[in-house]
Design an enzyme around this catalytic site. Structure first.
Site, PDB file in Angstrom:
ATOM      1  CG  HIS A 110      71.358 -18.149 -34.846  1.00 61.26           C
ATOM      2  ND1 HIS A 110      70.740 -18.147 -35.301  1.00 61.26           N
ATOM      3  CD2 HIS A 110      70.686 -17.244 -33.739  1.00 61.26           C
ATOM      4  CE1 HIS A 110      69.488 -18.048 -35.636  1.00 61.26           C
ATOM      5  NE2 HIS A 110      69.182 -16.720 -34.156  1.00 61.26           N
ATOM      6  N   GLY A 126      61.626 -14.228 -35.480  1.00 58.44           N
ATOM      7  CA  GLY A 126      61.980 -13.940 -36.659  1.00 58.44           C
ATOM      8  C   GLY A 126      59.730 -13.735 -37.257  1.00 58.44           C
ATOM      9  CD1 TRP A 160      72.330  -5.834 -33.453  1.00 55.52           C
ATOM     10  CD2 TRP A 160      74.325  -4.776 -34.400  1.00 55.52           C
ATOM     11  NE1 TRP A 160      72.908  -4.867 -32.457  1.00 55.52           N
ATOM     12  CE2 TRP A 160      73.695  -3.600 -33.120  1.00 55.52           C
ATOM     13  CE3 TRP A 160      75.626  -4.098 -34.644  1.00 55.52           C
ATOM     14  CZ2 TRP A 160      74.064  -2.681 -33.060  1.00 55.52           C
ATOM     15  CZ3 TRP A 160      76.542  -3.596 -34.245  1.00 55.52           C
ATOM     16  CH2 TRP A 160      75.763  -2.014 -33.650  1.00 55.52           C
ATOM     17  CB  SER A 192      59.146 -13.161 -31.819  1.00 56.83           C
ATOM     18  OG  SER A 192      58.691 -14.245 -33.501  1.00 56.83           O
ATOM     19  CD  GLU A 235      69.112 -16.714 -38.819  1.00 59.69           C
ATOM     20  OE1 GLU A 235      69.797 -16.129 -38.144  1.00 59.69           O
ATOM     21  OE2 GLU A 235      67.883 -16.071 -38.303  1.00 59.69           O
TER      22      GLU A 235
HETATM   23  P1  PGA Z   1      64.296 -12.323 -33.586  1.00 55.32           P
HETATM   24  O1  PGA Z   1      65.948 -14.203 -33.338  1.00 55.32           O
HETATM   25  O2  PGA Z   1      64.139 -12.267 -32.430  1.00 55.32           O
HETATM   26  O3  PGA Z   1      64.415 -11.533 -34.604  1.00 55.32           O
HETATM   27  O4  PGA Z   1      63.303 -13.192 -34.267  1.00 55.32           O
HETATM   28  C1  PGA Z   1      66.308 -13.920 -32.228  1.00 55.32           C
HETATM   29  C2  PGA Z   1      67.697 -15.157 -33.081  1.00 55.32           C
HETATM   30  O5  PGA Z   1      67.423 -15.575 -33.851  1.00 55.32           O
HETATM   31  O6  PGA Z   1      68.130 -14.505 -31.687  1.00 55.32           O
END
Ligand code: PGA
Length: 245
Positions: free
Chosen positions: A100, A175, A12, A206, A102
């Site tokens: 991750h 994303g 999430w 994605s 990010e």
């Molecule tokens: P996404 O993100 O499905 O929105 O591309 C996947 C993730 O970052 O784990």
């Protein structure tokens, strides 16, 4: 169409408040009546603020709860703003996502990730260990080299890997709506599996109900890490259903 045991991990990210937990009722109901439910493993990873309430809500279901990160210190201490793996376990988490992209982009190094994984395993959490190359690294054909480095350093001195799942998430795919070519993905997952014996490898980036058939035709994938599409229960359910049709 598959007849395999598959993981569906909902990430999430930084979305969701207490009210958002209502959306899980739909998923619970779906799972109860789904013919292939024995093959489906769902793990919800909400923001940390929701871990405890979510795990209480799901206690009578087969759905597990995970967190999205943890501090590297297994012991309690003066680390303002931090939450360690013991606290997550205490709050009801069974899993934690570590590494991750990010968070790597914010400065998390492979060495830090290794410490976090060790602390999570020691606290009794299962780890969803994310690896993946950037678009620049892909362009330079460095994908396998990068993944190898992330695995070697991230899993350094961890002998027992039975509580680890690897999530291969190319950074350029997260994303963006773009997914890897099927052949490339198959080969990359094979590479990961050749490096770590008996490891389960999920794909993330994605994933949606439109591309799930293509992704699911890749035989060595053990499941999916789903970001954007996991926030809407209908989309999430659709992905699971289509995996088995
Ligand atoms: P996404 O993100 O499905 O929105 O591309 C996947 C993730 O970052 O784990």
């Amino acid at each position: 169409m598959t007849n395999k045991y598959m993981y569906f991990v909902a990430n999430w990210k930084m979305f969701g408040v207490l009210n958002s937990l209502n959306s899980l009722k739909k998923v619970v109901k779906f799972l109860e009546s789904f013919q292939k439910k024995k093959l489906v493993k769902i793990i919800y990873c909400p923001p940390t603020t929701l871990v405890h309430q979510m795990s209480k809500n799901l206690v009578k279901t087969k759905i597990k709860v995970g967190a999205q990160n943890c501090d590297e210190n297994e012991n309690y201490g003066a680390y303002t703003g931090s939450i360690n793996s013991r606290m997550l376990k205490d709050a009801g988490a069974n899993y934690v996502i570590i590494g991750h992209s990010e968070n790597r982009q914010k400065g998390e190094t492979n060495i830090l990730i290794n410490k976090k994984i060790k602390s999570a395993l020691n606290s009794g959490l299962k780890v969803i260990f994310c690896i993946g190359e950037t678009s620049q690294e892909k362009r330079k054909k460095m994908t396998l080299k990068i993944l190898n480095k992330q695995m070697n350093l991230g899993l350094k001195k961890i002998k027992d890997k039975s509580n680890i799942l690897v999530a291969y998430e190319p950074v350029w795919s997260i994303g963006t709506g773009v997914i890897p070519k099927s052949d490339d993905l198959f080969n990359t997952i094979n590479f990961v599996k050749s490096k770590i014996k008996k490891i389960k490898v999920l794909y993330g980036g994605s994933v949606n109900s439109k591309n799930i058939h293509q992704l699911n035709s890749i035989k060595n994938i053990d499941g999916f890490l789903i970001g954007g599409a996991s926030q809407d229960p209908n989309k999430f359910i659709d992905i699971i259903k289509k995996t088995y049709i």
